[in-house]
Design an enzyme around this catalytic site. Sequence first.
Site, mmCIF file in Angstrom:
data_model
loop_
_atom_site.group_PDB
_atom_site.id
_atom_site.type_symbol
_atom_site.label_atom_id
_atom_site.label_comp_id
_atom_site.label_asym_id
_atom_site.label_seq_id
_atom_site.Cartn_x
_atom_site.Cartn_y
_atom_site.Cartn_z
ATOM 1 C CB CYS A 185 -4.526 -0.839 -3.504
ATOM 2 S SG CYS A 185 -4.179 0.922 -3.781
ATOM 3 C CD GLU A 232 -1.032 -2.158 -2.458
ATOM 4 O OE1 GLU A 232 -0.963 -2.416 -3.677
ATOM 5 O OE2 GLU A 232 -1.521 -1.086 -2.024
ATOM 6 C CE LYS A 253 -4.477 -3.603 -7.374
ATOM 7 N NZ LYS A 253 -3.686 -2.399 -7.022
#
Length: 497
Positions: free
Chosen positions: A369, A259, A316
């Site tokens: 994540c 990430e 995301k």
Amino acid sequence: MMIAAWLAARTVWQWVLLALGCGAVMSLGQAPVDLPLPMMLGLLVSFVFYSGAARAGRAGLVGFVIGFAYFVLTLTWLTEPFQIDAARDGWMAPFALAGMSALLAAFWGVAFSLARRLRAGVIGLAVLWPLAELGRGYLFTGFPWGMLPQGLLDTPAAQALAWVGPYGLMLLLCAGAAVLVWLFDRPLLVLPPAAVALAAVLWPMSLPKPQMTGQMVRLVQPNAPQEEKFDPEKLPVFMNRLLEATAAEPQPDLVVWPETAVPYLLEYAQPVFDEIAIAARGAPVVLGIQRRDVDWYYNSLVVVDGNGQVTDTYDKYHLVPFGEYMPLSDLASKLGLRGLAEAVGGYGRGPGPRMIDLGALGQALPLICYEAVFAQDVGAAPTRPSFLIQITNDAWFGQRAGPQQHLAQARMRAIEQGLPLARAANTGISAMIGPRGQVLNSLPLGVAGHVDAALPAPLAPTFYARTGDMPLLIVLLLGWGVLLARRISIDAPRRRP
């Protein structure tokens, strides 16, 4: 039950101390301790404590205190982000830990209190505790971190995730504890279910080796400490680590970086992508980067092909409250307070789960994540992927509990879906996880390097992958309804003149 009678005679403060100890014992099931037997013992004692609470208020207090102790010890990693700049933020750490633990414990307290109001004994708690965990995982964007089933990963019981998912396994745990407490005064009857419970935890686990696809995935771990990650003097060091690992022999079929591995905005990153293409020698590279449009910044994942061109982009969408967005900023926008929403809103939210096309490797479902924490997010994929990809930066969460618990949840998602999961983490733990949750290859915490891992083939869709949580929710709501109707029927004669 003699124990329940003894508990009923204790003072409130004695109840609190006993409940704190019970919650502390339950937390031993979570990483890095990983002792499922004390966790199950703590669950059993929780039901005993509930049985000894004659009133709903006392039961709610017990549930809350057990939960508070459990979450304080499980979520110690929550203090780590505040230590990145300890002089400025360190004072907030204990308040953040205590506040989050109290919020999560409130779900347990409500379950204990409502179960006692229903006067349904341990059966009521066995229904309402898993229902409270469902609420914790879904309401207010959800935070299902640290569920009890997470502590069973290295036991045969964990494979039940493929059938019932994490909340179903929570129901099985609670049902087992309820049965044991219900039979506590009948030693001959309690032995068989106790033996089954012990076997589910202690029986040596032997999983079949997964079938392999013949494709090789390189997981790159630059080990950039969070306080140095965007330091201009250190940027070349970490970028060189990423490029050197990508260029190492033998050539893989896919390279995965963590990430926000590229420390530049997407619109300025083409020179870096050109270097990546040279290093990868034709292999696609999946990496994390930030991008922006007219209104927002996004925490994104992109696929860079052999020509250095971005062929796919994923934003995301399940963001971290307070870390990546400010709650209620959407409401501020709807009220016309656009400037305020942009000022405090953090990242923009992506449109939702979607596939990325990786050519010969098939389609993969990307998870950035925090998104790997949510079973429902992985189950919301528009089609069934060939495998899962998680990129993450666990440098925020220290070197102990946080990264290890995050890995545990990635393993749960693999079991639930019957899919392999390739995980690249900035400071670790990077791993290739098999479709039954086994860690096949990994790099430990705090190590810079890469690991080449053969990509396993997916299993057939699991029962949980086909059904999700809806059937369980219906069962639990029906159970609650039956218990409520029973309570009303019992109380009805008392109200008659």
